[in-house]
Design a protein around this motif. Sequence first.
Motif, short mmCIF file in Angstrom:
data_model
loop_
_atom_site.label_atom_id
_atom_site.label_comp_id
_atom_site.label_asym_id
_atom_site.label_seq_id
_atom_site.Cartn_x
_atom_site.Cartn_y
_atom_site.Cartn_z
N THR A 39 43.28 38.12 33.79
CA THR A 39 43.76 38.10 35.16
C THR A 39 44.66 39.31 35.42
N GLY A 40 45.07 39.97 34.35
CA GLY A 40 45.95 41.12 34.47
C GLY A 40 45.22 42.41 34.76
N LYS A 41 46.00 43.47 34.91
CA LYS A 41 45.45 44.79 35.22
C LYS A 41 46.15 45.85 34.39
N TYR A 42 45.46 46.98 34.21
CA TYR A 42 46.11 48.15 33.61
C TYR A 42 47.17 48.64 34.58
N ASN A 43 48.08 49.47 34.10
CA ASN A 43 49.16 49.93 34.99
C ASN A 43 48.66 50.83 36.12
N ASP A 44 47.42 51.34 36.03
CA ASP A 44 46.87 52.13 37.14
C ASP A 44 46.19 51.24 38.19
N GLY A 45 46.20 49.91 37.97
CA GLY A 45 45.62 48.98 38.93
C GLY A 45 44.20 48.56 38.65
N ASP A 169 49.16 44.71 31.89
CA ASP A 169 49.14 43.26 31.89
C ASP A 169 47.82 42.77 31.29
N PHE A 170 47.90 42.16 30.11
CA PHE A 170 46.72 41.62 29.45
C PHE A 170 46.71 40.10 29.48
#
Length: 183
Positions: A39-45, A169-170
Motif C-alpha cells: 500500500t506504500g510508495k517510493y519517496n518519488d510517489g 514506505d513498504f
Amino acid sequence: MIRKIIISCIAATSLILFSNQAFALINISVGVPLSHTFTGKYNDGSEVKSDGVSGTFVQIGVPILPGIGMDNYKTKLKVDGATEQHEVETSIYNLYYLLPIPVINLTFGAGVGSTELKCSYCAANFDKGSATQVYASLGFPIIPLFDLHLSYRSVSSKLKNKSETEEHDFGGNVMGLGIGFNF
C-alpha cells in the motif's frame, strides 16, 4: 434409554470440544505467505509492486497464555528498467493470543521486526528499516487435533535511503495459509 442419551451427549461433546486447539496442551502452527500487496510508495510517489512472495510463518503456544511466533518472508519487487532482481526481506517476531472458542480457532497478534532491501547495490544505499504488524488468523479443524487456517497481516514498514532524508514506505498486506498441530 437415559444411558444411551448420556453416552451420546458425552461422545458429541468430546468430538466438538476436544478436537479444538483451545483444549490442547500445546499448539504449533506453520504457514506460508500467499500474497503480499504493497500500500506504500517510493519517496518519488511511484507504487511499490510485488512480483511474488515466499517464506514461512511459525508460532507456538499453550492455551490461555499468549504464544510467540516468527515470520520470515521475501517479496520480489517489480522495478521498471531494472536488470537484476530486487527483494524486500522481512523478519518479524510476534506475540499472539488464541481465543478459546470451540469449533473455530481465532487468533489475534502483533509483532515487531525489520525489513531490508536486497540487491547488489542496496546494502550500500539503503538502511535496514523497522517493521510492525498486526494480524488475525481464522482456523477450522479438519480432523481432530489439526486445523487449516487463513491469516491476514497488516504490515507497516519504512526504509531510508542513506543519501536522502525521506523514507520509502513498504507497508502492505500479507495473506497466508497454514496448518496447526495440537498436542
